[in-house]
Design an enzyme around this catalytic site. Sequence first.
Site, PDB file in Angstrom:
ATOM      1  N   GLN A   1      33.805  20.381 -14.869  1.00 42.50           N
ATOM      2  CA  GLN A   1      33.080  20.795 -13.669  1.00 42.50           C
ATOM      3  C   GLN A   1      32.986  22.324 -13.625  1.00 42.50           C
ATOM      4  O   GLN A   1      32.319  22.878 -12.757  1.00 42.50           O
ATOM      5  CB  GLN A   1      33.803  20.297 -12.400  1.00 42.50           C
ATOM      6  CG  GLN A   1      33.899  18.779 -12.317  1.00 42.50           C
ATOM      7  CD  GLN A   1      34.760  18.343 -11.145  1.00 42.50           C
ATOM      8  OE1 GLN A   1      34.340  18.415  -9.984  1.00 42.50           O
ATOM      9  NE2 GLN A   1      35.960  17.913 -11.444  1.00 42.50           N
TER      10      GLN A   1
ATOM     11  N   VAL B 243      32.122  26.185 -14.652  1.00 46.48           N
ATOM     12  CA  VAL B 243      30.938  26.887 -15.169  1.00 46.48           C
ATOM     13  C   VAL B 243      31.357  28.049 -16.078  1.00 46.48           C
ATOM     14  O   VAL B 243      30.518  28.716 -16.669  1.00 46.48           O
ATOM     15  CB  VAL B 243      30.044  27.387 -14.014  1.00 46.48           C
ATOM     16  CG1 VAL B 243      29.496  26.198 -13.234  1.00 46.48           C
ATOM     17  CG2 VAL B 243      30.767  28.342 -13.075  1.00 46.48           C
ATOM     18  N   ASP B 244      32.701  28.243 -16.196  1.00 42.84           N
ATOM     19  CA  ASP B 244      33.148  29.303 -17.120  1.00 42.84           C
ATOM     20  C   ASP B 244      33.011  28.795 -18.556  1.00 42.84           C
ATOM     21  O   ASP B 244      32.752  27.613 -18.786  1.00 42.84           O
ATOM     22  CB  ASP B 244      34.603  29.726 -16.788  1.00 42.84           C
ATOM     23  CG  ASP B 244      35.640  28.622 -17.045  1.00 42.84           C
ATOM     24  OD1 ASP B 244      36.406  28.306 -16.108  1.00 42.84           O
ATOM     25  OD2 ASP B 244      35.681  28.085 -18.172  1.00 42.84           O
TER      26      ASP B 244
ATOM     27  N   HIS C 218      28.364  20.919 -13.956  1.00 40.31           N
ATOM     28  CA  HIS C 218      27.878  21.775 -12.871  1.00 40.31           C
ATOM     29  C   HIS C 218      27.216  23.047 -13.374  1.00 40.31           C
ATOM     30  O   HIS C 218      27.074  24.012 -12.621  1.00 40.31           O
ATOM     31  CB  HIS C 218      29.033  22.099 -11.901  1.00 40.31           C
ATOM     32  CG  HIS C 218      29.542  20.888 -11.200  1.00 40.31           C
ATOM     33  ND1 HIS C 218      30.748  20.855 -10.553  1.00 40.31           N
ATOM     34  CD2 HIS C 218      29.006  19.654 -11.056  1.00 40.31           C
ATOM     35  CE1 HIS C 218      30.925  19.637 -10.019  1.00 40.31           C
ATOM     36  NE2 HIS C 218      29.893  18.889 -10.326  1.00 40.31           N
TER      37      HIS C 218
ATOM     38  N   THR D 123      41.702  19.243 -11.131  1.00 41.58           N
ATOM     39  CA  THR D 123      40.564  19.029 -10.228  1.00 41.58           C
ATOM     40  C   THR D 123      41.051  18.261  -9.004  1.00 41.58           C
ATOM     41  O   THR D 123      41.900  17.394  -9.096  1.00 41.58           O
ATOM     42  CB  THR D 123      39.404  18.259 -10.900  1.00 41.58           C
ATOM     43  OG1 THR D 123      38.409  17.943  -9.911  1.00 41.58           O
ATOM     44  CG2 THR D 123      39.867  16.984 -11.572  1.00 41.58           C
TER      45      THR D 123
HETATM   46  N1  APR Z   1      46.978  24.158 -13.306  1.00 47.95           N
HETATM   47  C1  APR Z   1      46.380  22.955 -13.066  1.00 47.95           C
HETATM   48  N2  APR Z   1      45.776  22.635 -11.893  1.00 47.95           N
HETATM   49  C2  APR Z   1      45.797  23.575 -10.924  1.00 47.95           C
HETATM   50  C3  APR Z   1      46.389  24.849 -11.090  1.00 47.95           C
HETATM   51  C4  APR Z   1      46.993  25.124 -12.343  1.00 47.95           C
HETATM   52  N3  APR Z   1      47.587  26.311 -12.588  1.00 47.95           N
HETATM   53  N4  APR Z   1      46.219  25.548  -9.928  1.00 47.95           N
HETATM   54  C5  APR Z   1      45.548  24.742  -9.076  1.00 47.95           C
HETATM   55  N5  APR Z   1      45.297  23.547  -9.663  1.00 47.95           N
HETATM   56  C6  APR Z   1      44.593  22.373  -9.126  1.00 47.95           C
HETATM   57  C7  APR Z   1      44.673  22.219  -7.627  1.00 47.95           C
HETATM   58  O1  APR Z   1      45.866  21.520  -7.262  1.00 47.95           O
HETATM   59  C8  APR Z   1      43.432  21.368  -7.350  1.00 47.95           C
HETATM   60  O2  APR Z   1      43.699  19.985  -7.511  1.00 47.95           O
HETATM   61  O3  APR Z   1      43.220  22.541  -9.412  1.00 47.95           O
HETATM   62  C9  APR Z   1      42.458  21.817  -8.446  1.00 47.95           C
HETATM   63  C10 APR Z   1      41.383  22.746  -7.918  1.00 47.95           C
HETATM   64  O4  APR Z   1      40.579  21.994  -7.041  1.00 47.95           O
HETATM   65  P1  APR Z   1      39.201  22.640  -6.559  1.00 47.95           P
HETATM   66  O5  APR Z   1      39.451  24.064  -6.153  1.00 47.95           O
HETATM   67  O6  APR Z   1      38.609  21.681  -5.584  1.00 47.95           O
HETATM   68  O7  APR Z   1      38.333  22.708  -7.883  1.00 47.95           O
HETATM   69  P2  APR Z   1      37.476  21.528  -8.513  1.00 47.95           P
HETATM   70  O8  APR Z   1      38.125  20.200  -8.315  1.00 47.95           O
HETATM   71  O9  APR Z   1      37.158  21.926  -9.905  1.00 47.95           O
HETATM   72  O10 APR Z   1      36.120  21.596  -7.632  1.00 47.95           O
HETATM   73  C11 APR Z   1      35.094  20.706  -8.006  1.00 47.95           C
HETATM   74  O11 APR Z   1      33.634  21.672  -6.354  1.00 47.95           O
HETATM   75  O12 APR Z   1      33.061  23.641  -5.370  1.00 47.95           O
HETATM   76  C12 APR Z   1      32.624  22.675  -6.257  1.00 47.95           C
HETATM   77  O13 APR Z   1      31.159  22.895  -8.070  1.00 47.95           O
HETATM   78  C13 APR Z   1      32.412  23.275  -7.609  1.00 47.95           C
HETATM   79  O14 APR Z   1      33.021  22.392  -9.770  1.00 47.95           O
HETATM   80  C14 APR Z   1      33.496  22.628  -8.455  1.00 47.95           C
HETATM   81  C15 APR Z   1      33.767  21.329  -7.719  1.00 47.95           C
END
Ligand code: APR
Length: 229
Positions: free
Chosen positions: A86, A88-89, A104, A170
């Site tokens: 998901q 974009v990097d 994404h 995620t």
């Molecule tokens: N290692 C592993 N996981 C981690 C770490 C880490 N060091 N730090 C945080 N996390 C976890 C958090 O616990 C959380 O479950 O990464 C997840 C980040 O969740 P989000 O910020 O919601 O990111 P993501 O799930 O990728 O978002 C999905 O939402 O905003 C849109 O398009 C955007 O692709 C993105 C999508």
Amino acid sequence: MKKIVVMTGAGISAESGIKTFRDAGGLWEGHDVMEVASPEGWHKNKALVLDFYNQRRKQLHEVKPNEGHHALVELEKQYDVSIITQNVDNLHEVAGSSNIIHLHGELMKVRSTVYDELVYEMAGDINLGDKCEKGAQLRPHIVWFGEMVPMLEIAAYATTEADIIIIIGTSMQVYPAAGLVGYAPSGIPIYYVDPNPTINYELANSGNLKVISEKATTGVRKVVNELLK
Ligand code: APR
């Protein structure tokens, strides 16, 4: 060769210094997500949106893949690995993974606002007035909220073929990405590496879930070591 599908979110890039979206102090802090990541926000203030992604693209020149990205590359020695991200990097690319599906979009690409098929590599800024070869304004090659997810079918098909699934970093909240795991063959092992895991509906019904409540740099290494034994 057994097939592994890896599903990554912002968490795998957190220890490389890229903010996640929903953790405290996350990327959306200070920004109304709909202002910078939606077609409505684009039509309201193109310069604000272009600047938001120019800033995020600039940051990519200062960050590197971490142990989580690198451990996934090692899996390719023994498995047919598909990474569905998901993010974009470009950290999976920089680390050396071979088969990456960006659900994404990609920060390092831009596209025509009129001719979707005109996509260009872009490491620098794009501004108002920067146009595609047919004279239409360029925009970030990012899937904004409410837009179609063009790679979804390819990602879903890959998931139906998986022997093993690894989910990393995620919050499993944004569909359709969060629902992909529902396409997995029933009973296959699903590893979920996240310090604060969110067991969504699909995961709760998956049957063979192994949660590693750790950060990517240690948790992914553990899973990879187990799978390479
Ligand atoms: N290692 C592993 N996981 C981690 C770490 C880490 N060091 N730090 C945080 N996390 C976890 C958090 O616990 C959380 O479950 O990464 C997840 C980040 O969740 P989000 O910020 O919601 O990111 P993501 O799930 O990728 O978002 C999905 O939402 O905003 C849109 O398009 C955007 O692709 C993105 C999508």
